[in-house]
Motif scaffolding. Structure first.
Motif, PDB file in Angstrom:
ATOM      1  N   GLY A  54       0.787  -1.227   0.000  1.00 40.08           N
ATOM      2  CA  GLY A  54       0.000   0.000   0.000  1.00 40.08           C
ATOM      3  C   GLY A  54       0.817   1.274   0.000  1.00 40.08           C
ATOM      4  O   GLY A  54       0.294   2.349   0.309  1.00 40.08           O
ATOM      5  N   VAL A  55       2.101   1.196  -0.359  1.00 41.52           N
ATOM      6  CA  VAL A  55       2.986   2.361  -0.355  1.00 41.52           C
ATOM      7  C   VAL A  55       3.210   2.843  -1.788  1.00 41.52           C
ATOM      8  O   VAL A  55       3.736   2.088  -2.614  1.00 41.52           O
ATOM      9  N   PRO A  56       2.838   4.088  -2.128  1.00 37.91           N
ATOM     10  CA  PRO A  56       3.137   4.620  -3.463  1.00 37.91           C
ATOM     11  C   PRO A  56       4.648   4.750  -3.661  1.00 37.91           C
ATOM     12  O   PRO A  56       5.400   4.986  -2.707  1.00 37.91           O
ATOM     13  N   VAL A  57       5.073   4.615  -4.910  1.00 35.94           N
ATOM     14  CA  VAL A  57       6.499   4.615  -5.244  1.00 35.94           C
ATOM     15  C   VAL A  57       6.735   5.549  -6.430  1.00 35.94           C
ATOM     16  O   VAL A  57       5.926   5.600  -7.362  1.00 35.94           O
ATOM     17  N   ILE A  58       7.850   6.281  -6.382  1.00 33.81           N
ATOM     18  CA  ILE A  58       8.319   7.075  -7.528  1.00 33.81           C
ATOM     19  C   ILE A  58       9.685   6.529  -7.913  1.00 33.81           C
ATOM     20  O   ILE A  58      10.567   6.386  -7.051  1.00 33.81           O
ATOM     21  N   LEU A  59       9.879   6.229  -9.193  1.00 33.88           N
ATOM     22  CA  LEU A  59      11.197   5.777  -9.639  1.00 33.88           C
ATOM     23  C   LEU A  59      11.463   6.248 -11.059  1.00 33.88           C
ATOM     24  O   LEU A  59      10.540   6.493 -11.835  1.00 33.88           O
ATOM     25  N   ASP A 220      -4.552   2.228  -5.560  1.00 34.91           N
ATOM     26  CA  ASP A 220      -5.626   1.781  -6.438  1.00 34.91           C
ATOM     27  C   ASP A 220      -6.796   1.241  -5.614  1.00 34.91           C
ATOM     28  O   ASP A 220      -6.789   1.289  -4.373  1.00 34.91           O
ATOM     29  N   THR A 221      -7.795   0.721  -6.285  1.00 33.47           N
ATOM     30  CA  THR A 221      -9.006   0.258  -5.598  1.00 33.47           C
ATOM     31  C   THR A 221      -8.742  -0.940  -4.689  1.00 33.47           C
ATOM     32  O   THR A 221      -9.521  -1.218  -3.779  1.00 33.47           O
ATOM     33  N   ASP A 222      -7.643  -1.654  -4.933  1.00 37.20           N
ATOM     34  CA  ASP A 222      -7.279  -2.787  -4.085  1.00 37.20           C
ATOM     35  C   ASP A 222      -6.376  -2.374  -2.928  1.00 37.20           C
ATOM     36  O   ASP A 222      -5.906  -3.237  -2.175  1.00 37.20           O
TER      37      ASP A 222
END
Length: 513
Positions: A54-59, A220-222
């Motif tokens: 559940g952690v957003p990531v930028i790469l 996202d929804t999940d």
């Protein structure tokens, strides 16, 4: 285990799970190793694990390979059997192929959604770094930003800054009395640097709509964290632009996000690939800023992971804050290489089972020396680790898949159309046009006068003037910068030569591009 992300297997026969605690994932980290040792795959599996938690990531995707996160792996892939064998070796019992929620971004707008900021948001320090300006030239940039603030001139794109610098040069004498010396040479050097930046594609970075940081922090929804992938293969052709953009993005996160203390998991994790570009030839002020951001941004719930070939690429003050480490093989061919390998080994907590220095030299492709923070943030014992196989596709997706992902993106259509609203360029152009029209009207009235009237006016011009003993005299008081450009124009408008100057030079400088 809850609150953990699985990295691979260590210990005897690689049977002991090596995991990173989510509550310490915002304590930053390092992924290092020579070319071809598996850094990119490690970055990929860490992004997968963080997203699943559940952690957003930028790469940044330097080679295009990380786009494979958007597509599930396949049984048809040549390494399918090897992946499943490795999963069994390290105890990855629930290993399965899966795609992950991805948003593709591209500064050039070719391989993903355009990503922009404004000149004002970038600020004078990062702009000066981007253009490699001298101290004197950086001083002029700071003056231009101050004048823009005081005059209400929004700096949104490059033409705004170019127009403001032109105006600053025309009014340098008045401005120098207030802010310090402004030389024509410095302005000329900055304008040339802006032209180079424009030719390198920097024009695509500046403008509106500017990036909304919340679009980088989606789930996202999940409940899976969305992985924002910046296409950097073309961007790497302008390494200073690449490094400055990512530093700006990190700085914006630092400035905008509220304090959250020590959360159970990060709000966002930021991977900075080819991190040495951030520090190469960087002035001390910039390195200090990176150190400050790295030290304080963890309290905003953001983890920063530097990916580079050698830990020596990262300044010691920054390196000391990177608690979670994955060190792939380092090659030691020269005396300097051996010294750097020893220094890298000394930063780990020793394992009595093996020599850390030897392990860093000997680990194979897909294997690494790892150390993750344990209870109370203490460094864990170093371990030789076999990295888990990726669940998503290993390698890049094709153009059709990339396009389909972008069309289904939650930000589809939001940034695609460039908006050019009234800003510094339009305002200064309007002032110049108004001054030119006023001067042309005055000249037209003069031309309409009869010969006798002109001779009469000429006669009055050279007649004796009346002397008054009054000590009072009328003075013109107008020190606003906003009227200075009109004053400068009108001052030159004497006869037909003046009209040619206005219509030729100013018209050419401010015409639509």
């Amino acid at each position: 285990m809850d609150g953990m992300i699985f990295i691979g297997g260590g210990g005897e026969d690689y049977a002991v799970k090596q995991q990173m605690r989510l509550k310490y994932a915002n304590r930053h980290g390092l992924i290092a190793g020579a070319t071809g040792t598996g850094k990119t795959v490690t970055l990929q599996i860490m992004a997968e694990e963080l997203s699943a938690a559940g952690v957003p990531v930028i790469l940044s995707d330097v080679k295009g390979d990380l786009s494979g996160l958007a597509q599930a792996g396949s049984a048809e892939f040549k390494l399918h059997e090897a992946f499943h064998k490795r999963a069994g070796t390290i105890g990855f019992d629930d290993y399965a192929y899966a795609a992950f929620p991805v948003i593709f971004w591209d500064l050039f707008g070719e391989q993903g959604h355009p990503i922009r900021t404004t000149v004002s948001e970038m600020g004078p320090l990062l702009l000066s770094r981007l253009m490699d300006l001298s101290d004197a030239q950086e001083g002029v940039i700071n003056i231009a930003f101050r004048v823009a603030d005081e005059e209400g001139l929004p700096l949104l794109d490059l033409k705004d800054l170019q127009a403001l610098l032109l105006w600053t040069g025309q009014n340098r004498e008045q401005l120098s009395l207030r802010y310090g010396n402004i030389s024509v040479a410095s302005i000329g050097a900055i304008q040339r640097a802006l032209l180079v930046l424009e030719n390198q594609g920097g024009i695509n970075l500046f403008g509106e709509p500017a990036l909304d940081l919340s679009d980088l922090m989606r789930t996202d929804t999940d409940g899976r964290g969305v992985i924002s992938i910046l296409a950097a293969d073309k961007l790497m052709g302008s390494p200073r632009l690449y490094a400055t953009f990512l530093l700006w993005l990190l700085s914006e996160l630092f400035e905008e996000l509220p304090e959250v203390g020590d959360p159970d998991k990060p709000r966002l994790v930021f991977f900075f690939d080819e991190a040495h570009l951030l520090f190469d030839d960087a002035p001390k002020a910039l390195v200090d800023k990176v150190e400050q951001v790295a030290r304080l941004i963890r309290s905003k719930g953001v983890g920063v992971y530097f990916c580079t070939q050698n830990p020596a690429d990262v300044p010691e003050d920054v390196l000391g804050q990177l608690g979670n480490r994955v060190q792939h093989a380092l090659r030691a061919f020269t005396a300097r290489d051996r010294k750097e390998l020893r220094m890298a080994a000394q930063t780990y907590r020793d394992n009595p089972r093996f020599s850390t220095e030897d392990a860093i030299r000997e680990v194979g492709v897909g294997e690494a020396v790892t150390s993750f923070l344990e209870d109370k943030g203490a460094p864990g014992v170093v371990e030789r680790t076999l990295i888990r196989p990726p669940s998503s596709k290993l390698g890049p997706v094709d153009a059709a898949v990339r396009k389909a992902v972008s069309l289904a993106s939650p930000v589809a259509g939001k940034y695609d159309t460039l908006v050019d609203r009234v800003s510094a360029y339009e305002t200064l152009k309007a002032r110049a046009d108004a001054a030119a029209k006023a001067a042309a009207a005055a000249e037209a009235r003069e031309e309409e006068m009869s010969t006798a009237e002109r001779e009469f006016q000429a006669g009055r011009r050279y007649s004796g003037s009346r002397v008054s003993r009054s000590t009072s005299r009328k003075t013109r008081k107008d020190d606003s910068f906003g009227s200075a450009i009109s004053t400068a124009v009108i001052k030159e408008l004497k006869g037909t030569t003046g009209r040619r100057i206005v219509r030729g030079i100013l018209g050419g400088l401010f015409k639509s591009r």
